[in-house]
Motif scaffolding. Structure first.
Motif, PDB file in Angstrom:
ATOM      1  N   PHE A  45      28.616  21.874 -48.067  1.00 25.91           N
ATOM      2  CA  PHE A  45      28.251  22.574 -46.830  1.00 25.91           C
ATOM      3  C   PHE A  45      29.383  23.492 -46.367  1.00 25.91           C
ATOM      4  N   ASP A  46      30.613  22.983 -46.410  1.00 27.38           N
ATOM      5  CA  ASP A  46      31.766  23.795 -45.989  1.00 27.38           C
ATOM      6  C   ASP A  46      31.922  25.033 -46.877  1.00 27.38           C
ATOM      7  N   ASN A  50      31.600  28.918 -45.643  1.00 25.37           N
ATOM      8  CA  ASN A  50      32.662  29.908 -45.889  1.00 25.37           C
ATOM      9  C   ASN A  50      32.108  31.141 -46.589  1.00 25.37           C
ATOM     10  N   GLU A  51      31.222  30.896 -47.560  1.00 23.80           N
ATOM     11  CA  GLU A  51      30.596  32.024 -48.265  1.00 23.80           C
ATOM     12  C   GLU A  51      29.751  32.846 -47.297  1.00 23.80           C
ATOM     13  N   GLN A  52      29.069  32.152 -46.392  1.00 20.90           N
ATOM     14  CA  GLN A  52      28.237  32.834 -45.404  1.00 20.90           C
ATOM     15  C   GLN A  52      29.089  33.729 -44.486  1.00 20.90           C
ATOM     16  N   LYS A  53      30.250  33.229 -44.095  1.00 27.36           N
ATOM     17  CA  LYS A  53      31.153  34.012 -43.243  1.00 27.36           C
ATOM     18  C   LYS A  53      31.685  35.238 -43.989  1.00 27.36           C
ATOM     19  N   GLN A  68      21.730  46.248 -48.210  1.00 29.28           N
ATOM     20  CA  GLN A  68      20.436  45.583 -48.318  1.00 29.28           C
ATOM     21  C   GLN A  68      20.520  44.364 -49.238  1.00 29.28           C
ATOM     22  N   VAL A  69      21.275  44.541 -50.350  1.00 22.51           N
ATOM     23  CA  VAL A  69      21.465  43.423 -51.292  1.00 22.51           C
ATOM     24  C   VAL A  69      22.180  42.266 -50.590  1.00 22.51           C
ATOM     25  N   LEU A  70      23.213  42.598 -49.825  1.00 20.43           N
ATOM     26  CA  LEU A  70      23.981  41.567 -49.118  1.00 20.43           C
ATOM     27  C   LEU A  70      23.135  40.885 -48.033  1.00 20.43           C
ATOM     28  N   LEU A  71      22.302  41.686 -47.353  1.00 22.07           N
ATOM     29  CA  LEU A  71      21.427  41.110 -46.320  1.00 22.07           C
ATOM     30  C   LEU A  71      20.427  40.124 -46.938  1.00 22.07           C
ATOM     31  N   ALA A  72      19.885  40.491 -48.096  1.00 22.12           N
ATOM     32  CA  ALA A  72      18.950  39.588 -48.778  1.00 22.12           C
ATOM     33  C   ALA A  72      19.657  38.299 -49.207  1.00 22.12           C
ATOM     34  N   LYS A  73      20.864  38.477 -49.722  1.00 20.46           N
ATOM     35  CA  LYS A  73      21.648  37.319 -50.139  1.00 20.46           C
ATOM     36  C   LYS A  73      21.994  36.436 -48.939  1.00 20.46           C
ATOM     37  N   ALA A  74      22.321  37.050 -47.815  1.00 17.80           N
ATOM     38  CA  ALA A  74      22.655  36.306 -46.606  1.00 17.80           C
ATOM     39  C   ALA A  74      21.459  35.515 -46.094  1.00 17.80           C
ATOM     40  N   SER A  75      20.257  36.109 -46.200  1.00 16.67           N
ATOM     41  CA  SER A  75      19.040  35.426 -45.751  1.00 16.67           C
ATOM     42  C   SER A  75      18.775  34.183 -46.596  1.00 16.67           C
ATOM     43  N   THR A  76      18.906  34.359 -47.919  1.00 21.17           N
ATOM     44  CA  THR A  76      18.706  33.223 -48.823  1.00 21.17           C
ATOM     45  C   THR A  76      19.753  32.137 -48.570  1.00 21.17           C
ATOM     46  N   LEU A  77      20.986  32.586 -48.381  1.00 21.50           N
ATOM     47  CA  LEU A  77      22.088  31.641 -48.159  1.00 21.50           C
ATOM     48  C   LEU A  77      21.913  30.886 -46.842  1.00 21.50           C
ATOM     49  N   LYS A  82      21.266  25.715 -44.018  1.00 21.78           N
ATOM     50  CA  LYS A  82      20.530  24.803 -43.138  1.00 21.78           C
ATOM     51  C   LYS A  82      20.108  23.536 -43.892  1.00 21.78           C
ATOM     52  N   ALA A  83      19.672  23.721 -45.139  1.00 18.92           N
ATOM     53  CA  ALA A  83      19.279  22.570 -45.949  1.00 18.92           C
ATOM     54  C   ALA A  83      20.487  21.683 -46.248  1.00 18.92           C
ATOM     55  N   ALA A  84      21.628  22.302 -46.544  1.00 19.50           N
ATOM     56  CA  ALA A  84      22.852  21.550 -46.834  1.00 19.50           C
ATOM     57  C   ALA A  84      23.322  20.780 -45.610  1.00 19.50           C
ATOM     58  N   GLU A  85      23.187  21.416 -44.438  1.00 21.72           N
ATOM     59  CA  GLU A  85      23.585  20.738 -43.197  1.00 21.72           C
ATOM     60  C   GLU A  85      22.685  19.538 -42.923  1.00 21.72           C
TER      61      GLU A  85
END
Length: 330
Positions: A45-46, A50-53, A68-77, A82-85
């Protein structure tokens, strides 16, 4: 609760303590597995947070297709985070439940066995003999107008009673004598709450295997205490105590409430195993290294108290399988 560091470094010590208590040693391995999984989940989770930040910072600087690529990746991440938390929270709950199910480490020297395997440490005084038929406490209480179980049952049900006249005066005298004795031995007298929050009851081990003995008020989510040990133990909850101030000794008077759900047919005559009674409890916050000696000091003060009443009694070392979950020795 068992120190998780002790559990990780010497699990066999905890397993053996469970075996000696006639408790389930497999709980140790289940807790170890849950603890390991929980620590992995925290790391995962940590790392994802960190990757999300990092991606968040990159998005702020990116443009066009890269953004756009980064936004899509951020949405998936975000979904994965949330699942990891949620997984971490669930595993944390599992660890806590298993952690609280494992009983305190047995002190070396305690007799091993069940209820009848106690060791008699000493007998104090001479057992009295009588040249007339002996009456039990309930017969004497009724003759003296000191105990009324019939009206107790009429008003509140089985295992309730009234103390009347000399019975009430004797109760007051014993409680006062107990508090005075404790103060003379350096205890701070206290009158504690008899209703406590769930975290106070759980923190003293009474919401595990003993939960069916506890009265619960669901409308307020409060519990009636079965001993003032509970509010005394919780008195310094979430506090850090200066070691130089230890031991801190408290003696508390309180009424105590127990459902006695598992004792039907046991000692049901008279005012034994009742649902409500009064007690003075001695309690000490001390350095764990001095706990054994502190326990022996308590025993000495208890013996002095009983001797002052002119009573004949035995001191027994309770066998491992008959100890409460939180007791290391009794």
């Amino acid at each position: 609760m068992i120190d998780l560091k002790v559990l990780r470094e010497d699990p066999e010590r905890v397993r053996q303590s469970q075996r000696d208590r006639l408790a389930d040693p497999s709980l140790v391995d289940r807790l170890l597995a849950a603890d390991a999984a929980h620590r992995v989940a925290i790391t995962r989770f940590d790392a994802m947070r960190n990757e999300q930040k990092t991606i968040g910072k990159d998005i702020a600087q990116a443009q066009g297709d890269d953004k756009q690529v980064l936004l899509a990746k951020a949405s998936t991440l975000s979904i994965a985070v949330k699942a990891a938390e949620a997984a971490q929270v669930e595993l944390e709950h599992d660890v806590r439940q298993l952690h609280m199910a494992i009983e305190n480490l047995l002190e070396a020297g305690a007799p091993i066995g069940g209820e009848d395997d106690f060791a008699v440490v000493e007998t104090v005084g001479v057992q009295p003999t009588f040249d007339f038929p002996v009456r039990d406490h309930i017969e004497l209480g009724e003759l003296l107008g000191a105990i009324d179980t019939e009206r107790g049952a009429k008003v509140s049900g089985a295992r309730f009673y009234y103390l009347t006249g000399p019975g009430a005066m004797l109760e007051f005298a014993l409680m006062q004598h107990a508090i005075t004795s404790a103060v003379r031995n350096g205890f701070t007298p206290m009158i504690t709450p008899v209703l406590v929050k769930p975290e106070a009851m759980a923190g003293t081990g009474y919401l595990g295997v003993h939960s069916d003995e506890v009265y619960h008020l669901p409308a307020d989510d409060l519990y009636l205490v079965g001993t003032s040990e509970v509010p005394l133990a919780a008195y310094h909850m979430n506090e850090m105590l200066d070691g130089a101030t230890l031991p801190r000794r408290y003696a508390a008077f309180s009424s105590c409430f127990r459902r006695e759900a598992g004792s039907y047919g046991k000692d049901t005559k008279g005012i034994i195993r009742v649902h409500q009674f009064d007690k003075v409890e001695m309690f000490s916050f001390c350095d764990p290294a001095s706990a054994h000696d502190e326990h022996l000091r308590f025993l000495g003060w208890e013996k002095d108290f009983l001797t002052s009443l002119g009573l004949h009694f035995r001191v027994i070392d309770t066998a491992s399988g008959d100890l409460g979950a939180s007791a290391a020795r009794k």
